[in-house]
Design a protein around this motif. Structure first.
Motif, PDB file in Angstrom:
ATOM      1  N   LEU A   9       0.898  -1.135  -0.050  1.00  0.00           N
ATOM      2  CA  LEU A   9       0.179  -0.142   0.016  1.00  0.00           C
ATOM      3  C   LEU A   9       0.727   1.202  -0.063  1.00  0.00           C
ATOM      4  CD1 LEU A   9      -2.555  -1.096   2.612  1.00  0.00           C
ATOM      5  CD2 LEU A   9      -2.784  -1.496   0.190  1.00  0.00           C
ATOM      6  N   ARG A  10       0.519   2.129  -0.955  1.00  0.00           N
ATOM      7  CA  ARG A  10       1.238   3.464  -1.035  1.00  0.00           C
ATOM      8  C   ARG A  10       1.130   4.629   0.142  1.00  0.00           C
ATOM      9  NH1 ARG A  10       1.843  -0.272  -4.142  1.00  0.00           N
ATOM     10  NH2 ARG A  10       2.772  -0.169  -6.232  1.00  0.00           N
ATOM     11  N   PRO A  11       2.007   5.256   0.355  1.00  0.00           N
ATOM     12  CA  PRO A  11       1.805   6.442   1.282  1.00  0.00           C
ATOM     13  C   PRO A  11       0.441   7.230   1.131  1.00  0.00           C
ATOM     14  CG  PRO A  11       4.247   6.251   0.883  1.00  0.00           C
ATOM     15  CD  PRO A  11       3.327   5.437  -0.106  1.00  0.00           C
ATOM     16  N   ALA A  12      -0.372   7.229   2.110  1.00  0.00           N
ATOM     17  CA  ALA A  12      -1.572   8.127   2.058  1.00  0.00           C
ATOM     18  C   ALA A  12      -1.826   8.811   3.356  1.00  0.00           C
ATOM     19  CB  ALA A  12      -2.751   7.292   1.534  1.00  0.00           C
ATOM     20  N   ARG A  46      16.301  -3.741   1.462  1.00  0.00           N
ATOM     21  CA  ARG A  46      17.640  -3.994   1.175  1.00  0.00           C
ATOM     22  C   ARG A  46      17.987  -4.234  -0.234  1.00  0.00           C
ATOM     23  NH1 ARG A  46      20.881  -6.579   5.202  1.00  0.00           N
ATOM     24  NH2 ARG A  46      19.907  -5.861   7.298  1.00  0.00           N
ATOM     25  N   GLU A  47      16.874  -4.180  -1.213  1.00  0.00           N
ATOM     26  CA  GLU A  47      17.038  -4.085  -2.573  1.00  0.00           C
ATOM     27  C   GLU A  47      15.975  -3.397  -3.095  1.00  0.00           C
ATOM     28  OE1 GLU A  47      17.687  -7.959  -4.587  1.00  0.00           O
ATOM     29  OE2 GLU A  47      18.838  -8.556  -2.751  1.00  0.00           O
ATOM     30  N   GLY A  48      16.244  -2.363  -4.009  1.00  0.00           N
ATOM     31  CA  GLY A  48      15.206  -1.604  -4.700  1.00  0.00           C
ATOM     32  C   GLY A  48      14.540  -0.659  -3.863  1.00  0.00           C
ATOM     33  N   GLU A  49      13.452  -0.323  -4.165  1.00  0.00           N
ATOM     34  CA  GLU A  49      12.478   0.737  -3.375  1.00  0.00           C
ATOM     35  C   GLU A  49      11.536   0.075  -2.843  1.00  0.00           C
ATOM     36  OE1 GLU A  49      11.926   4.049  -5.470  1.00  0.00           O
ATOM     37  OE2 GLU A  49      13.898   3.883  -6.728  1.00  0.00           O
ATOM     38  N   TRP A  50      10.672   0.690  -1.705  1.00  0.00           N
ATOM     39  CA  TRP A  50       9.525   0.028  -1.232  1.00  0.00           C
ATOM     40  C   TRP A  50       8.828   1.234  -0.540  1.00  0.00           C
ATOM     41  CZ3 TRP A  50       7.765  -4.921  -1.740  1.00  0.00           C
ATOM     42  CH2 TRP A  50       6.476  -5.067  -1.109  1.00  0.00           C
ATOM     43  N   PRO A  51       8.109   2.230  -1.350  1.00  0.00           N
ATOM     44  CA  PRO A  51       7.367   3.197  -0.675  1.00  0.00           C
ATOM     45  C   PRO A  51       5.972   2.632  -0.137  1.00  0.00           C
ATOM     46  CG  PRO A  51       7.286   3.261  -2.920  1.00  0.00           C
ATOM     47  CD  PRO A  51       8.173   2.241  -2.706  1.00  0.00           C
ATOM     48  N   GLY A  52       5.713   2.896   0.855  1.00  0.00           N
ATOM     49  CA  GLY A  52       4.524   2.509   1.673  1.00  0.00           C
ATOM     50  C   GLY A  52       4.682   1.617   2.627  1.00  0.00           C
ATOM     51  N   LEU A  80     -13.579   1.538   0.921  1.00  0.00           N
ATOM     52  CA  LEU A  80     -13.151   2.373   1.910  1.00  0.00           C
ATOM     53  C   LEU A  80     -11.787   2.698   1.752  1.00  0.00           C
ATOM     54  CD1 LEU A  80     -15.414   0.997   4.829  1.00  0.00           C
ATOM     55  CD2 LEU A  80     -15.811   3.332   3.553  1.00  0.00           C
ATOM     56  N   ARG A  81     -11.140   1.511   1.541  1.00  0.00           N
ATOM     57  CA  ARG A  81      -9.496   1.644   1.436  1.00  0.00           C
ATOM     58  C   ARG A  81      -9.003   2.055   0.172  1.00  0.00           C
ATOM     59  NH1 ARG A  81      -5.843  -0.798  -1.306  1.00  0.00           N
ATOM     60  NH2 ARG A  81      -7.230  -2.894  -1.296  1.00  0.00           N
ATOM     61  N   ALA A  82      -9.705   1.555  -0.974  1.00  0.00           N
ATOM     62  CA  ALA A  82      -9.175   1.625  -2.262  1.00  0.00           C
ATOM     63  C   ALA A  82      -9.374   3.070  -2.968  1.00  0.00           C
ATOM     64  CB  ALA A  82      -9.749   0.646  -3.402  1.00  0.00           C
ATOM     65  N   ARG A  83     -10.262   3.855  -2.302  1.00  0.00           N
ATOM     66  CA  ARG A  83     -10.578   5.236  -2.779  1.00  0.00           C
ATOM     67  C   ARG A  83      -9.571   6.093  -1.938  1.00  0.00           C
ATOM     68  NH1 ARG A  83     -16.601   4.398  -1.682  1.00  0.00           N
ATOM     69  NH2 ARG A  83     -16.212   4.923   0.635  1.00  0.00           N
ATOM     70  N   HIS A  84      -8.744   5.787  -1.176  1.00  0.00           N
ATOM     71  CA  HIS A  84      -7.858   6.649  -0.433  1.00  0.00           C
ATOM     72  C   HIS A  84      -6.295   6.240  -0.321  1.00  0.00           C
ATOM     73  CE1 HIS A  84     -11.490   8.775   0.723  1.00  0.00           C
ATOM     74  NE2 HIS A  84     -11.906   7.544   1.309  1.00  0.00           N
ATOM     75  N   ILE A  85      -6.206   4.962  -0.784  1.00  0.00           N
ATOM     76  CA  ILE A  85      -4.801   4.313  -0.667  1.00  0.00           C
ATOM     77  C   ILE A  85      -4.487   3.381  -1.996  1.00  0.00           C
ATOM     78  CG2 ILE A  85      -3.179   2.891   0.540  1.00  0.00           C
ATOM     79  CD1 ILE A  85      -4.717   3.253   2.974  1.00  0.00           C
ATOM     80  N   GLU A  86      -3.622   3.922  -2.737  1.00  0.00           N
ATOM     81  CA  GLU A  86      -3.277   3.158  -3.966  1.00  0.00           C
ATOM     82  C   GLU A  86      -2.445   1.784  -3.527  1.00  0.00           C
ATOM     83  OE1 GLU A  86      -1.522   5.068  -7.194  1.00  0.00           O
ATOM     84  OE2 GLU A  86      -2.661   6.977  -6.981  1.00  0.00           O
ATOM     85  N   GLY A  87      -2.373   1.009  -4.114  1.00  0.00           N
ATOM     86  CA  GLY A  87      -1.857  -0.197  -3.787  1.00  0.00           C
ATOM     87  C   GLY A  87      -1.866  -1.522  -4.807  1.00  0.00           C
ATOM     88  N   ASP A  88      -1.226  -2.535  -4.432  1.00  0.00           N
ATOM     89  CA  ASP A  88      -1.230  -3.691  -5.202  1.00  0.00           C
ATOM     90  C   ASP A  88      -1.478  -4.969  -4.311  1.00  0.00           C
ATOM     91  OD1 ASP A  88      -0.239  -2.667  -7.601  1.00  0.00           O
ATOM     92  OD2 ASP A  88       1.738  -2.282  -6.412  1.00  0.00           O
ATOM     93  N   LEU A  89      -2.408  -5.721  -4.589  1.00  0.00           N
ATOM     94  CA  LEU A  89      -2.801  -7.242  -3.539  1.00  0.00           C
ATOM     95  C   LEU A  89      -2.599  -8.353  -4.624  1.00  0.00           C
ATOM     96  CD1 LEU A  89      -5.205  -7.442  -0.925  1.00  0.00           C
ATOM     97  CD2 LEU A  89      -5.015  -9.076  -2.822  1.00  0.00           C
TER      98      LEU A  89
END
Length: 115
Positions: A9-12, A46-52, A80-89
């Motif tokens: 889940l991306r920062p929000a 430890r590798e790459g990026e992980w925002p969120g 309720l979550r998807a409208r306010h937090i972008e992410g992958d599941l």
């Protein structure tokens, strides 16, 4: 075999809908044997990026993980979550308790899993 729902889940900014989602999600998981294994834990990159944030849910098997995600109860609160937090599941089956990566490597080398 155990299965997992893994969300990145991306920062929000905090939002009351997200709080309500968090309040209600466990009740949607209970009928399917779902449990939180990681929830909003600080990750050590430890590798790459992980925002969120990272969330890991555990289910007894992939069928129950799918049934939970597709359930009317979860689909009702998901916006309720998807409208306010972008992410992958993703839903993913785990490996057997006796899984050994060396057997996988041997099979990849064409030795039929023999060591």
């Amino acid at each position: 075999m155990t299965a997992y729902a893994i969300a990145h889940l991306r920062p929000a900014a905090p939002h009351p809908d997200v709080v309500r989602y968090i309040e209600e999600i466990q009740a949607t998981m209970d009928p399917f044997g779902g449990r939180f294994r990681v929830h909003n834990a600080e990750v050590e990159v430890r590798e790459g990026e992980w925002p969120g944030a990272l969330v890991v849910l555990e289910f007894p098997d992939i069928e129950r993980a799918r049934a939970w995600y597709d359930s009317p109860a979860y689909q009702e609160i998901l916006p309720l979550r998807a409208r306010h937090i972008e992410g992958d599941l993703v839903l993913v089956p785990g490996v057997a308790d006796d899984y050994d990566a060396t057997r996988t490597a041997a099979a990849m080398r064409g030795r039929g899993g023999q060591q």
